[in-house]
Every structure is written in structure tokens, then in C-alpha cells.
Design a protein around this motif. Structure first.
Motif, PDB file in Angstrom:
ATOM      1  N   THR A 147       1.014  -1.115   0.217  1.00 46.81           N
ATOM      2  CA  THR A 147       0.402   0.055  -0.127  1.00 46.81           C
ATOM      3  C   THR A 147       1.360   0.777  -0.164  1.00 46.81           C
ATOM      4  N   ASN A 148       0.295   2.227  -0.686  1.00 44.09           N
ATOM      5  CA  ASN A 148       0.491   3.500  -0.692  1.00 44.09           C
ATOM      6  C   ASN A 148       1.169   3.797   1.028  1.00 44.09           C
ATOM      7  N   LEU A 150       1.507   7.304   1.689  1.00 43.72           N
ATOM      8  CA  LEU A 150       0.528   8.543   1.777  1.00 43.72           C
ATOM      9  C   LEU A 150      -0.479   7.972   2.290  1.00 43.72           C
ATOM     10  N   ARG A 151      -1.063   6.869   1.790  1.00 40.83           N
ATOM     11  CA  ARG A 151      -2.889   6.585   2.029  1.00 40.83           C
ATOM     12  C   ARG A 151      -2.988   5.799   3.705  1.00 40.83           C
ATOM     13  N   GLU A 152      -1.859   5.476   4.042  1.00 37.72           N
ATOM     14  CA  GLU A 152      -2.250   5.218   5.672  1.00 37.72           C
ATOM     15  C   GLU A 152      -2.454   5.988   6.538  1.00 37.72           C
ATOM     16  N   TRP A 155       0.320   5.354   9.695  1.00 38.20           N
ATOM     17  CA  TRP A 155       1.541   3.913   9.038  1.00 38.20           C
ATOM     18  C   TRP A 155       3.220   4.571  10.329  1.00 38.20           C
ATOM     19  N   TYR A 210       8.576   9.558   3.024  1.00 39.81           N
ATOM     20  CA  TYR A 210       7.460  10.288   3.056  1.00 39.81           C
ATOM     21  C   TYR A 210       7.259  11.130   2.152  1.00 39.81           C
ATOM     22  N   GLU A 213       7.981  11.465  -1.458  1.00 40.22           N
ATOM     23  CA  GLU A 213       6.879  10.496  -2.663  1.00 40.22           C
ATOM     24  C   GLU A 213       5.740  11.836  -2.428  1.00 40.22           C
ATOM     25  N   LYS A 214       5.780  12.456  -1.016  1.00 46.13           N
ATOM     26  CA  LYS A 214       4.048  13.601  -1.223  1.00 46.13           C
ATOM     27  C   LYS A 214       4.452  14.363  -2.062  1.00 46.13           C
ATOM     28  N   GLU A 217       4.037  12.970  -5.488  1.00 48.03           N
ATOM     29  CA  GLU A 217       2.577  12.959  -5.901  1.00 48.03           C
ATOM     30  C   GLU A 217       1.559  14.564  -6.335  1.00 48.03           C
TER      31      GLU A 217
END
Length: 312
Positions: A147-148, A150-152, A155, A210, A213-214, A217
Motif C-alpha cells: 500500500t501507499n 501516503l494512504r495509510e 503508518w 514520505y 513521495e508526497k 505526487e
């Protein structure tokens, strides 16, 4: 391991089962962590192991006789007489020059070493088990869909229970204070008086991943909103951007970032002219008493400053 059939391992170390169960008891019964309420009590777990897996119980609670039997005698290291130690003279000379530079250079000898941790490596390699047959291999992520990050939602709490034992006050905790950005949250954790976050190398690298990746995106979401506009026969509009690095805007360390820095430097030279003075300043860390005071205070020592002699 990433996969059980692989020979290489992602993380390998010795563990103490007693410490693990004491920590699980602390998470469940003491701080009431909501993510660890499905664990059984230790006594119930031992009873179930005695009934269904007696062999596995020996690994968790080995007897003293088994420990003594499994101890191997310590032999003195033997080096054959015909063994010749081959050294690379060039490597030896470079190491000597580096040591001499660190010790004798008037600037370098007064600086701390900041270039020691560039990736996650084991601090105690001598504690890594060498007997492959007796090791216990686990691949918790095998056969699962990643899973991503950013979506957890939790995390950081689920990945680092040692940093968030109560299961609260993570990145996405609902706070009364509004406007706290992710960057401000991580800055506060890293610069906090409690140094457990900054000393946890996996957490620091996870935070860096994190943030990167943010940023990527965010740039991908706006990369289709600018470029060369073309209008089709039916009146539809489309934007074409022939730039493979468009998604790397303002992401530090990327080619696009350094290209922007270069252009800004050239623009300043064109508008303001060449530099008249250029300073290269190096901090002598070992000459500042404040650096040693902060380290000694963290170790629990009491610092007394003498106003007469001007020394500690």
C-alpha cells in the motif's frame, strides 16, 4: 526476508523473547495501545504452545541444559604458516592520507564527523547469527499487495510502536491546533528534547521517503495543467509538455532542482555582476564548549561554569 525462498535477508539479528513479551504486555495492559489489544496474555499463550507446539516452545523457553549443550567451544584462531597477507598498497596509502588529514589539518581536526550514517546498516555486525540452519526466517510481506505510505493513516504508529507506545499523537492525530503541516510535525519530532526520534535511523529514513513521495505526487498532479496548448478539430483542448523532469520541481537532490539553482545563480551574476568576495566558512565544533555541554547534560552530568577561570 522479502521472500522465504531468497537466500539474502533484509534484516537479521538476535532477539530476546522475554523482552518481546514484556514489551507486548506493556503495550496491551499498561499503556492500552488500541493496536495491540488482540494479543493473548503470556500465560495463555504458553499453555497453547504446550498443547499444540511443544517443539516451538523450546525456542521460546530453552532450558539451562539445552543452553549448555548447544554452547560450542571457543577455539583460538589458527593462521597457517604459509598464509600470506596481501594488502593493496594504494588503498593503504589512501587510508593513511585520510587519517593524517583528519588528525593534522588545522580545520578538519576541530570538526565533528557528520558523514557516518548514509544508509541503514547494522551497528553491531558481530551479533548477527551465522548459522543458517538454526535461524528462523520470516517474510511478513510475501504474497501481499503493498500500500501507499501516503494512504495509510497510522503508518508511523504501526511501524514504530517503540516511538509511539500509547498508539496516539502520530502524524494524523486529530489535534486541537489547526494548520500543523507534515513538515512542521517532523521538524518538531526531530528537534524535540526527547531524542528517541532522531536516534531512530529507520524512522528518519521513513520520514524522508514520505516527504519525497508526497512532493512527487503533488508535482504529478499539476504537471498536466501547464505546457503547450493544442486545440483539436472538435474544439477539445490538450496540453503537451515535452519535459521528462516536470514532476521533480522543487524536490531537493533531483536534476530539476539543481538546474533551477544553477539558473538562479546565473541570473544573479547577470543582474548583480560577479562576486567581489567569496567566503568559505568551516565551523570548529570542538572549540565550542556549548557542544560538549549539551552532550554532557544529555548524559546526566551537572555542568558548573567558573566565571573566574572561564572554564568548565
Amino acid at each position: 526476508k522479502r521472500k522465504l525462498e531468497y537466500k539474502t535477508t533484509h534484516t537479521e539479528q538476535l532477539i530476546d523473547t522475554k523482552k518481546i513479551y514484556r514489551f507486548l504486555h506493556y503495550l496491551k495492559n499498561v499503556v492500552k495501545n488500541k493496536n495491540y489489544q488482540f494479543y493473548d496474555d503470556f500465560s495463555i499463550f504458553i499453555e497453547r504452545c504446550e498443547e499444540h507446539d511443544s517443539e516451538g516452545l523450546k525456542l521460546l523457553k530453552p532450558s539451562e541444559d539445552n543452553l549448555i549443550e548447544n554452547l560450542a567451544p571457543c577455539h583460538k584462531k589458527y593462521q597457517p604458516e604459509d598464509e600470506v597477507k596481501i594488502e593493496n598498497d594504494s588503498d593503504t596509502d589512501e587510508e593513511k592520507e585520510d587519517i593524517e588529514y583528519r588528525l593534522n589539518d588545522p580545520v578538519r581536526k576541530n570538526q565533528f564527523d557528520y558523514d557516518k550514517t548514509t544508509c541503514m546498516t547494522p551497528k553491531f555486525p558481530e551479533a548477527i547469527p551465522k548459522n543458517v540452519n538454526s535461524d528462523l526466517s520470516f517474510a511478513p510481506g510475501e504474497g501481499k499487495i503493498p500500500t501507499n505510505i501516503l494512504r495509510e493513516e497510522d503508518w508511523d504508529i504501526n511501524s514504530f510502536p517503540n516511538l509511539y507506545p500509547s498508539g496516539k499523537y502520530g502524524l494524523h492525530y486529530k489535534r486541537k491546533l489547526c494548520g500543523l503541516t507534515d513538515q512542521n510535525f517532523f521538524d518538531q519530532r526531530l528537534k524535540n528534547k526527547d531524542t528517541r526520534f532522531e536516534q531512530c535511523t529507520p524512522w528518519v529514513f521513513a520520514v524522508a521517503a514520505y516527504i519525497e513521495e508526497k512532493q512527487l505526487e503533488r508535482n504529478i498532479g499539476i504537471s498536466f495543467l501547464h505546457g503547450k496548448k493544442t486545440v483539436g478539430k472538435g474544439g477539445e483542448r490538450s496540453y503537451a509538455l515535452d519535459d521528462g523532469f516536470a514532476g521533480l520541481d522543487n524536490v531537493k537532490g533531483t536534476p530539476r532542482y539543481w538546474r533551477k539553482a544553477k539558473m538562479e545563480m546565473l541570473a544573479k551574476l547577470d543582474n548583480l555582476g560577479p562576486f567581489h568576495l567569496f567566503y568559505t566558512l568551516s565551523c570548529g565544533d570542538k572549540r565550542w564548549n556549548e557542544n560538549f555541554c549539551s552532550i554532557l547534560i544529555e548524559k546526566g552530568y551537572k555542568i558548573i561554569w567558573s566565571s573566574l577561570t572561564g572554564a568548565l
